[in-house]
Design an enzyme around this catalytic site. Structure first.
Site, PDB file in Angstrom:
ATOM      1  N   ARG A   1      -3.713   8.462   0.129  1.00 42.55           N
ATOM      2  CA  ARG A   1      -4.455   7.618  -0.649  1.00 42.55           C
ATOM      3  C   ARG A   1      -4.380   7.842  -2.040  1.00 42.55           C
ATOM      4  NH1 ARG A   1      -9.129   4.584  -0.963  1.00 42.55           N
ATOM      5  NH2 ARG A   1      -8.688   1.923  -1.657  1.00 42.55           N
TER       6      ARG A   1
ATOM      7  N   SER B   1       0.642  -1.546  -0.555  1.00 40.34           N
ATOM      8  CA  SER B   1      -0.111  -0.360   0.017  1.00 40.34           C
ATOM      9  C   SER B   1       0.930   0.759  -0.379  1.00 40.34           C
ATOM     10  CB  SER B   1      -0.983   0.110   0.844  1.00 40.34           C
ATOM     11  OG  SER B   1      -2.178  -0.773   1.367  1.00 40.34           O
TER      12      SER B   1
ATOM     13  N   GLU C   1       4.752  -1.429  14.589  1.00 43.94           N
ATOM     14  CA  GLU C   1       4.940  -0.550  14.221  1.00 43.94           C
ATOM     15  C   GLU C   1       6.287   0.566  15.612  1.00 43.94           C
ATOM     16  OE1 GLU C   1       1.619  -1.210  14.628  1.00 43.94           O
ATOM     17  OE2 GLU C   1       1.314  -1.642  12.540  1.00 43.94           O
TER      18      GLU C   1
HETATM   19  C1  LIG Z   1      -1.760  -1.403  14.089  1.00 43.64           C
HETATM   20  C2  LIG Z   1      -2.443  -1.969  12.426  1.00 43.64           C
HETATM   21  N1  LIG Z   1      -1.464  -1.870  11.725  1.00 43.64           N
HETATM   22  C3  LIG Z   1      -1.514  -2.571  10.200  1.00 43.64           C
HETATM   23  C4  LIG Z   1      -3.139  -1.805  10.656  1.00 43.64           C
HETATM   24  C5  LIG Z   1      -3.533  -2.215   8.668  1.00 43.64           C
HETATM   25  N2  LIG Z   1      -3.746  -4.164   8.627  1.00 43.64           N
HETATM   26  C6  LIG Z   1      -4.881  -4.170   8.723  1.00 43.64           C
HETATM   27  S1  LIG Z   1      -5.157  -5.708   8.277  1.00 43.64           S
HETATM   28  C7  LIG Z   1      -3.718  -5.838   8.407  1.00 43.64           C
HETATM   29  C8  LIG Z   1      -3.294  -7.509   8.160  1.00 43.64           C
HETATM   30  C9  LIG Z   1      -3.450  -8.582   9.293  1.00 43.64           C
HETATM   31  O1  LIG Z   1      -3.506  -9.595   8.871  1.00 43.64           O
HETATM   32  P1  LIG Z   1      -3.377 -10.852   9.767  1.00 43.64           P
HETATM   33  O2  LIG Z   1      -3.561 -10.262  11.046  1.00 43.64           O
HETATM   34  O3  LIG Z   1      -2.993 -12.101   9.750  1.00 43.64           O
HETATM   35  O4  LIG Z   1      -5.049 -11.165   9.760  1.00 43.64           O
HETATM   36  P2  LIG Z   1      -5.902 -11.608   8.493  1.00 43.64           P
HETATM   37  O5  LIG Z   1      -5.401 -12.234   7.590  1.00 43.64           O
HETATM   38  O6  LIG Z   1      -7.061 -12.377   9.786  1.00 43.64           O
HETATM   39  O7  LIG Z   1      -6.983 -11.173   7.557  1.00 43.64           O
HETATM   40  C10 LIG Z   1      -2.780  -4.956   8.552  1.00 43.64           C
HETATM   41  C11 LIG Z   1      -1.186  -4.954   8.533  1.00 43.64           C
HETATM   42  C12 LIG Z   1      -4.163  -2.577  10.998  1.00 43.64           C
HETATM   43  N3  LIG Z   1      -4.815  -2.372  10.694  1.00 43.64           N
HETATM   44  N4  LIG Z   1      -3.212  -1.681  12.306  1.00 43.64           N
END
Ligand SMILES: Cc1ncc(C[n+]2csc(CCOP(=O)(O)OP(=O)(O)O)c2C)c(N)n1
Ligand SMILES: [Mg+2]
Lengths: 298, 318
Positions: free
Chosen positions: B171, B41, B62
């Site tokens: 974005r 992204s 982060e």
């Molecule tokens: C603190 C934070 N960092 C980054 C994100 C962006 N983000 C949304 S979903 C995601 C990946 C999540 O992976 P996972 O926990 O494995 O979820 P799933 O595979 O079940 O969708 C990220 C990095 C976020 N929502 N919150």
């Protein structure tokens, strides 16, 4: 489900229990398929959202909201209800589908997901959506919130339980481990975390991006009881919930799942983490899910 | 005066970011890039593909990414750390404060998906306080470029300057406003339209809206001075004072809460000779899900609203 005394196994009672079990499982499978269909429908209508991680928890959501959890859609603020924190808040479409199916709000609202002026926010908002116990969306906060709810239960001598759904990528956040430590420190046997182990995050497979294994061992070292199951096997999920009821520690259920489960071209892919289906894909996804529903009825 | 107008061309600032990163990487092997599971992204992944050994995905962590960035910087690396603005600042604030700003280390935090135009993800992801948080930190410099051309220049300039920076971009694709490179300097604002009735000072995504507002006002017979202010800290105090003196009324425009961002910085700059100041921004509320454009409209972040408020200010002067 319930463990049966050996002497019962050939008795008519056992037969009746088995038949009942089968009916329950079939009904939950139906619910899970309905959740999947509404995930696809709502994300498609919204034109954005996260189908992959919503589909991977559909079976778990069905088991929680239609079997395991004590809750009342007519009274979302009931003090003795079991709580659910969707810590991986981007799977909101699955939560909303389960809540709508349970009767927390009108099913038609699912079509207004993410739309301006409507209450179904892209990520769960407890101030706007009945049935949502905690606002989430930024990963890594839900387990701490769950610890707070579980502590409050102890303080108030209430017997509700707290379920927290974690993403596997999500547990890379340090705050998850701080909360995990607090949970065992305060002996929160009323706290159950469910890890949606779909093995993918956004940038790739979890083990390539930032390794997590050995997960069970790590959580055990943090003072948790850990069970590992197939997160799409309704029978195994129900059995596990039954088994862990009297655990004296916080419990982690590692639910091995497939991201995008139930829609062939979404299964195990990275691309549907945060992308809606195209019109053609939407039609295909719905027909696959409807076919699965049909097979269930046969 | 530098040439600025809304052209037909659109380009995403994230694409500009990744192109600039790659050419920096080619020139200087000390350039290192970090991300936190949003490399597709933020588009830092493109740098990672070209320079895999100098790209580190820290996973969804982060705050630790910022500490790691600081550690790399102590060893002479020029570190770019990227994720969405909400996670880059809010989630990581203490790491930035303790490990980057206080020791004044050479870390460039480049945050994408700032502001309300993030859209459907909703309030949890719409970062509207990042400039306030970063501005409040000593040693931290804060930049909000308006288009892809400027973004490339910003990346090159901050790589040359030692010490911490926070760069915020949105974005959405944005119209190209500057057709030629080279104007950007840290701490400088740009008068892109001359006028005497009211001064409109805009930053980031709002500069395009301000340009449109200028045209609306021109048709109504109002001559607005237009200032593009990519550098929020340090800010061009001289230019702000000049604008105050020449127009006697200022409007600030930012896709950010009205607390602690451009509006406050402008107010501070003219503290001893103030003129009426109206702030256009999000009014101390969280956002909500919706389309990017719909949200900009609902929260008054449009040319029409700028023009309306500008006209009111001009009328009040009379
Ligand atoms: C603190 C934070 N960092 C980054 C994100 C962006 N983000 C949304 S979903 C995601 C990946 C999540 O992976 P996972 O926990 O494995 O979820 P799933 O595979 O079940 O969708 C990220 C990095 C976020 N929502 N919150
Ligand atoms: Mg995952």
């Amino acid at each position: 489900m319930s463990s049966i005394m050996p002497s019962l196994i050939n008795s008519p009672t056992y037969f009746i229990i088995k038949m009942h079990e089968k009916a329950v499982i079939k009904e939950l499978k139906r619910k899970a398929l309905q959740i999947r269909k509404w995930v696809i429908e709502s994300v498609y209508q919204a034109g954005s959202g996260h189908p992959g991680g919503s589909l991977s928890i559909a079976d778990m959501m069905a088991c929680l909201y239609f079997h395991e959890m004590r809750h009342n859609p007519k009274n979302p603020a009931w003090e003795d209800r079991d709580r659910l924190v969707l810590s991986k808040g981007h799977a909101a479409p699955a939560l909303y589908a389960a809540l709508a199916l349970a009767g927390y709000f009108d099913v038609e609202e699912l079509k207004n997901l993410r739309k301006i002026g409507h209450f179904l926010q892209g990520h769960p908002c407890m101030k706007k959506v009945p049935g949502v116990d905690m606002s989430t969306g930024s990963l890594g906060h839900g387990l701490g919130a769950g610890v707070g709810m579980a502590l409050a239960a102890k303080l108030d001598k209430r017997d509700y339980r707290v379920f927290v759904i974690l993403g596997d990528g999500e547990i890379q956040e340090g705050s998850i481990w701080e909360a995990a430590n607090a949970a065992s420190h305060y002996k929160l046997d009323n706290l159950i975390a469910i890890l949606d182990r779909n093995k993918l995050q956004i940038d790739g497979p979890t083990e390539e991006i930032m390794h997590l294994e050995p997960i069970a061992w790590r959580w055990q070292a943090f003072g948790w009881e850990v069970v590992e199951i197939d997160g799409h096997d309704i029978e195994e999920i129900l059995h596990t919930f039954h088994e862990i009821r009297h655990n004296e520690k916080p419990t982690l259920i590692i639910a091995n799942t497939v991201k995008g489960k139930g829609v062939s071209f979404m299964e195990g892919t990275l691309s549907f983490h945060g992308k809606p289906p195209s019109e053609e894909q939407y039609v295909r996804a719905m027909s696959e899910l409807e076919q699965a529903e049909g097979e269930l009825n046969d | 005066m530098i040439e600025a107008r809304i052209t037909e061309k659109r380009r995403n600032l994230r694409d500009a970011y990744s192109s600039a990163l790659i050419s920096l990487g080619e020139k200087n092997e000390n350039v290192v890039v970090l991300d936190a599971d949003l490399a597709l992204s933020t588009k830092t992944k493109r740098f990672g593909t070209v320079f895999p050994e100098r790209f580190f995905d820290m996973g969804i962590a982060e705050a630790t990414m910022m500490d790691v960035a600081a550690g790399l910087a102590t060893c002479g690396k020029i570190v770019f750390a990227s994720t969405f603005a909400v996670f880059a600042t809010g989630r990581s604030y203490d790491s930035i404060r303790q490990s980057i700003a206080y020791p004044e280390l050479n870390v460039k935090i480049v945050a994408t998906h700032s502001g309300i135009s993030v859209g459907g993800d909703g309030a949890s992801h719409q970062m509207l306080e990042d400039m306030a948080l970063m501005r409040a930190l000593p040693n931290m410099r804060v930049i909000a470029p308006a288009d892809a051309t400027e973004m490339e220049d910003v990346v090159f300039k901050i790589a040359e300057a030692d010490g911490p920076f926070y760069v915020r971009i949105g974005r959405e694709d944005a119209p190209i406003i500057f057709e030629s490179h080279g104007h950007f300097e840290i701490g400088k604002g740009y008068e892109i339209r001359k006028g005497k009735d009211v001064a409109i000072i805009a930053t980031g995504t709002m500069t395009a809206e301000a340009l449109r507002a200028y045209d609306i006002l021109e048709k109504r017979g109002i001559e607005a001075m237009l200032i593009h202010m990519p550098s929020i800290k340090p800010i061009d105090e001289k230019l702000i004072r000049k604008a105050a003196k020449e127009t006697g009324a200022i409007i600030t425009c930012e896709e950010h809460t009205i607390i602690g961002g451009l509006g406050d910085a402008v107010a501070m700059a003219m503290h001893d000779e103030p003129v009426p100041l109206y702030r256009i921004g999000v009014n101390d509320v969280f956002g909500e899900s919706g389309g990017a454009r719909e949200l900009m409209e609902k929260y008054g972040l449009t040319a029409e609203n700028i023009a309306e408020k500008a006209e009111k200010m001009v009328n009040r002067k009379k």
